[in-house]
Design a protein around this motif. Structure first.
Motif, PDB file in Angstrom:
ATOM      1  N   THR A 333       0.905  -1.278  -0.054  1.00 19.00           N
ATOM      2  CA  THR A 333      -0.031   0.132   0.112  1.00 19.00           C
ATOM      3  C   THR A 333       0.856   1.369   0.007  1.00 19.00           C
ATOM      4  N   PHE A 334       2.005   1.247   0.822  1.00 19.70           N
ATOM      5  CA  PHE A 334       2.899   2.301   0.818  1.00 19.70           C
ATOM      6  C   PHE A 334       3.413   2.736  -0.395  1.00 19.70           C
ATOM      7  N   GLY A 335       3.887   1.653  -1.238  1.00 20.39           N
ATOM      8  CA  GLY A 335       4.415   1.815  -2.627  1.00 20.39           C
ATOM      9  C   GLY A 335       3.417   2.332  -3.596  1.00 20.39           C
ATOM     10  N   HIS A 336       2.208   1.652  -3.449  1.00 15.70           N
ATOM     11  CA  HIS A 336       1.094   2.206  -4.471  1.00 15.70           C
ATOM     12  C   HIS A 336       0.796   3.398  -4.286  1.00 15.70           C
ATOM     13  N   ALA A 337       0.691   3.933  -2.923  1.00 20.11           N
ATOM     14  CA  ALA A 337       0.318   5.345  -2.550  1.00 20.11           C
ATOM     15  C   ALA A 337       1.518   6.365  -3.083  1.00 20.11           C
ATOM     16  N   LEU A 338       2.568   5.962  -3.071  1.00 27.29           N
ATOM     17  CA  LEU A 338       3.696   6.679  -3.660  1.00 27.29           C
ATOM     18  C   LEU A 338       3.466   6.812  -5.013  1.00 27.29           C
ATOM     19  N   ALA A 339       3.243   5.852  -5.842  1.00 29.82           N
ATOM     20  CA  ALA A 339       3.220   5.625  -7.270  1.00 29.82           C
ATOM     21  C   ALA A 339       2.169   6.708  -7.795  1.00 29.82           C
ATOM     22  N   MET A 340       0.863   6.694  -6.992  1.00 35.04           N
ATOM     23  CA  MET A 340       0.068   7.428  -7.298  1.00 35.04           C
ATOM     24  C   MET A 340       0.233   8.954  -7.067  1.00 35.04           C
ATOM     25  N   SER A 355      -2.173   5.151   7.307  1.00 38.03           N
ATOM     26  CA  SER A 355      -1.573   4.490   8.305  1.00 38.03           C
ATOM     27  C   SER A 355      -0.310   3.838   7.813  1.00 38.03           C
ATOM     28  N   ALA A 356      -0.301   3.440   6.511  1.00 36.09           N
ATOM     29  CA  ALA A 356       1.039   2.933   5.769  1.00 36.09           C
ATOM     30  C   ALA A 356       2.108   4.003   6.034  1.00 36.09           C
ATOM     31  N   PHE A 357       1.983   5.076   6.176  1.00 38.62           N
ATOM     32  CA  PHE A 357       2.836   6.095   6.438  1.00 38.62           C
ATOM     33  C   PHE A 357       3.423   6.254   7.881  1.00 38.62           C
ATOM     34  N   GLN A 358       3.032   5.481   8.717  1.00 40.10           N
ATOM     35  CA  GLN A 358       3.038   5.777  10.061  1.00 40.10           C
ATOM     36  C   GLN A 358       4.595   5.884  10.587  1.00 40.10           C
ATOM     37  N   GLY A 362       7.308  11.497   6.817  1.00 41.07           N
ATOM     38  CA  GLY A 362       8.061  12.451   6.052  1.00 41.07           C
ATOM     39  C   GLY A 362       7.945  12.041   4.720  1.00 41.07           C
ATOM     40  N   ALA A 363       7.969  10.740   4.437  1.00 45.01           N
ATOM     41  CA  ALA A 363       7.832  10.421   2.937  1.00 45.01           C
ATOM     42  C   ALA A 363       6.626  10.763   2.251  1.00 45.01           C
ATOM     43  N   LEU A 364       5.440  10.827   2.998  1.00 46.74           N
ATOM     44  CA  LEU A 364       4.255  11.275   2.643  1.00 46.74           C
ATOM     45  C   LEU A 364       4.237  12.815   2.112  1.00 46.74           C
ATOM     46  N   ASP A 365       5.199  13.587   3.143  1.00 47.32           N
ATOM     47  CA  ASP A 365       4.846  14.833   2.788  1.00 47.32           C
ATOM     48  C   ASP A 365       5.748  15.171   1.379  1.00 47.32           C
ATOM     49  N   ARG A 366       7.056  14.471   1.387  1.00 45.12           N
ATOM     50  CA  ARG A 366       7.732  14.634   0.196  1.00 45.12           C
ATOM     51  C   ARG A 366       7.299  14.118  -1.328  1.00 45.12           C
ATOM     52  N   ARG A 394      -4.922  21.725  14.904  1.00 47.86           N
ATOM     53  CA  ARG A 394      -4.062  20.595  14.451  1.00 47.86           C
ATOM     54  C   ARG A 394      -4.244  20.368  13.058  1.00 47.86           C
ATOM     55  N   THR A 395      -5.471  20.633  12.519  1.00 51.92           N
ATOM     56  CA  THR A 395      -5.701  20.242  11.190  1.00 51.92           C
ATOM     57  C   THR A 395      -5.220  21.362  10.230  1.00 51.92           C
ATOM     58  N   LEU A 396      -4.875  22.448  10.471  1.00 51.44           N
ATOM     59  CA  LEU A 396      -4.400  23.526   9.855  1.00 51.44           C
ATOM     60  C   LEU A 396      -2.796  23.339   9.523  1.00 51.44           C
ATOM     61  N   ALA A 397      -2.265  22.835  10.860  1.00 45.32           N
ATOM     62  CA  ALA A 397      -0.940  22.598  11.112  1.00 45.32           C
ATOM     63  C   ALA A 397      -0.535  21.232   9.946  1.00 45.32           C
ATOM     64  N   ALA A 398      -1.315  20.293  10.036  1.00 40.84           N
ATOM     65  CA  ALA A 398      -1.028  19.305   9.147  1.00 40.84           C
ATOM     66  C   ALA A 398      -1.205  19.502   7.800  1.00 40.84           C
ATOM     67  N   ALA A 399      -2.161  20.385   7.384  1.00 44.60           N
ATOM     68  CA  ALA A 399      -2.034  20.680   6.082  1.00 44.60           C
ATOM     69  C   ALA A 399      -1.066  21.493   5.622  1.00 44.60           C
ATOM     70  N   ARG A 400      -0.525  22.331   6.558  1.00 46.50           N
ATOM     71  CA  ARG A 400       0.531  23.136   6.022  1.00 46.50           C
ATOM     72  C   ARG A 400       1.730  22.280   5.831  1.00 46.50           C
ATOM     73  N   ARG A 401       1.929  21.452   6.794  1.00 48.31           N
ATOM     74  CA  ARG A 401       3.237  20.437   6.681  1.00 48.31           C
ATOM     75  C   ARG A 401       3.187  19.726   5.493  1.00 48.31           C
ATOM     76  N   CYS A 402       2.000  19.153   5.151  1.00 53.47           N
ATOM     77  CA  CYS A 402       2.398  18.020   4.003  1.00 53.47           C
ATOM     78  C   CYS A 402       1.867  18.492   2.776  1.00 53.47           C
ATOM     79  N   GLY A 403       1.417  19.878   2.756  1.00 57.79           N
ATOM     80  CA  GLY A 403       0.798  20.622   1.336  1.00 57.79           C
ATOM     81  C   GLY A 403      -0.246  19.832   0.809  1.00 57.79           C
ATOM     82  N   ALA A 404      -1.112  19.301   1.508  1.00 60.34           N
ATOM     83  CA  ALA A 404      -2.383  18.639   1.012  1.00 60.34           C
ATOM     84  C   ALA A 404      -3.674  19.241   1.769  1.00 60.34           C
ATOM     85  N   VAL A 405      -4.645  18.856   1.076  1.00 60.20           N
ATOM     86  CA  VAL A 405      -6.089  19.320   1.962  1.00 60.20           C
ATOM     87  C   VAL A 405      -6.191  18.042   2.891  1.00 60.20           C
TER      88      VAL A 405
END
Length: 495
Positions: A333-340, A355-358, A362-366, A394-405
């Protein structure tokens, strides 16, 4: 009240949610525009008295006043109710002579006795007005205020709160000694504490009263937080036209897990009902018969090797992806998410894929460099983001950190964008607390993303539509019911 767009005249400005500091700025700007503080307080107290008179017949009223502006509002309400023939008593924390400015002026208009605040003053009261602190309190209730409100909560007299129930933090919804009110009257705009739990439940019915604040003030404040409402996103939702074909409505692709196959199927139905022209589930070959036998208009594509899955992603036929429902928390799942995410196309990361990024958040953010929506519940959120602080922060901080909604789900779902915008949702009924409803939500958001709606608008609209569909059904809701309820919700939105 109709859970759909019963107030279609609302604008995005009217759905703005202001912090305690912003509301203080609103008052300052109103005074600068020519509306006196005395007039604002008079109008606030009058609004409280009006809402009480609209709901109850005259009865013994006890107004509990504090030493700030909230107490001044209470004195105005007490004076007006007494003038209207209601039997009114006032009890105060401290002395009325400690009041300042316009609060003191309004208190001087009260000709009756002012009793010292204590639980004993509750005797004989059949309606209680909480004008002790309001939203500006930043510490737990204590002393006579705490004891009196606690005693009131055990009685039968309904409590009406001015601004917020005392002890509810206006910016966070945190409750520090607060008790439930049946009605809260606030002014100009709601605050986060009116929408975030547990504050929302403690407020009861919330009325936002007009107290003469100039309408132009909201533009000068430039709010970035809003209560979810179709006024925010309805104009940006696509509607089918005479020349529309299925390809122009987008093609959604969902990663189908095995052996947990139901989650992806429910997400697919959500995507299709949200308007995606085509919906496909990509599944391991071993799972193909299960998916194919259960689906009709939704297509199923088997894959054998990771390269097969990669070929699907590298093609141009799909417009948005979803991975997570039933996917399994593993390296695959980790690999497929990165591919997407590597494709840069709109992607939703949900459930197991979060959860696969737990172990490597940082890999998710990048990996995020295109439109992306993350849809965690609280436990999934804690695995990859900072769990400390109130929900909005918390939610605003998470969005800023990872660059996603980021959509932090719950009865008070918060949708946050990396640029600081946030939306708080309040239409979700408790019947959504059942297995699979989150999978349908991610599918609805996917269906909108696939049609070219922005990530933030897709998330906000998807969350609201999800709640409206659930409210349409009522008790006994199962996740499978939700997609079938969406057409009626859309029909009312567009009528």
């Amino acid at each position: 009240m109709n859970m759909l767009i019963s107030e279609s005249v609302l604008t995005s400005r009217q759905t703005a949610v202001l912090t305690v500091r912003q509301m203080a700025d609103v008052d300052r700007r109103s005074v600068a525009a020519g509306v006196s503080s005395f007039e604002l307080m008079a109008n606030a107290g009058a609004a409280v008295a009006h809402e009480i008179e609209c709901r109850w017949t005259p009865r013994p009223v006890l107004v509990l006043c504090g030493q700030g502006n909230n107490g001044g509002d209470g004195f105005v309400a007490a004076h007006l109710l007494a003038e209207a023939g209601w039997p009114v008593r006032v009890a105060m924390l401290g002395s009325r002579f400690s009041l300042k400015d316009e609060a003191r002026q309004h208190a001087q208009r009260w000709s009756g006795e002012v009793e010292a605040l204590s639980p004993s003053v509750l005797e004989g009261a059949e309606l209680i007005v909480d004008a002790l602190f309001g939203a500006g309190l930043s510490r737990p209730l204590e002393g006579q205020a705490l004891e009196t409100l606690a005693a009131a909560s055990h009685g039968t007299a309904p409590i009406v709160a001015i601004d917020t129930p005392s002890g509810v933090m206006g910016d966070t919804g945190e409750a520090l000694g607060a008790v439930s009110s049946v009605l809260t009257v606030t002014f100009f705009r709601k605050k986060p504490g009116h929408l975030l739990l547990p504050g929302r439940d403690l407020c009861g019915e919330v009325i936002v009263a007009d107290i003469g604040t100039p309408k132009a003030v909201i533009d000068s404040i430039a709010p970035q937080t809003f209560e979810n409402h179709p006024a925010l996103w309805l104009a940006d939702l696509p509607q089918a036209k005479a020349d529309t074909d299925k390809h122009s409505r987008g093609h959604a692709l969902i990663f189908g897990g095995y052996p947990m196959t139901g989650a992806a199927r429910m997400a697919a139905r959500g995507a299709a009902r949200a308007g995606a022209g085509l919906t496909t589930i990509a599944v391991p070959e071993i799972a193909f018969p299960i998916y194919a036998a259960a689906l009709n208009s939704i297509m199923v594509r088997p894959w054998v090797t990771p390269e097969d899955f990669g070929h699907l992603l590298n093609g141009s036929r799909f417009s948005a992806w979803l991975i997570g429902p039933g996917a399994g928390v593993d390296k695959e799942t980790f690999g497929h998410a990165l591919a997407m995410l590597a494709t840069g196309r709109p992607t939703i990361i949900d459930a197991d894929a979060i959860s696969a990024f737990q172990d490597e958040p940082g890999a998710l953010d990048r990996a995020i460099h295109g439109p992306c929506v993350l849809t965690p519940h609280e436990n999934e959120f804690r695995r990859v983001f900072d769990p400390f602080g109130d929900k909005l922060t918390r939610t605003l901080a998470a969005a800023r950190r990872c660059g996603a909604v980021v959509v932090l789900k719950g009865s008070d779902t918060v949708i946050a964008a990396p640029d600081g915008r946030a939306i708080i949702n309040a239409n979700a009924p408790p019947t959504l607390a059942t297995a699979g409803t989150g999978d349908v939500l991610s599918g609805i958001i996917l269906g909108l993303l696939a049609q070219g709606v922005s990530a933030f608008d897709s998330a906000a609209a998807g969350v609201w539509l999800h709640g409206a569909a659930a409210a349409e059904f009522g008790p006994g809701l199962m996740a499978e019911d939700l997609p079938e309820l969406l057409p009626a919700v859309f029909r009312r939105l567009y009528s």
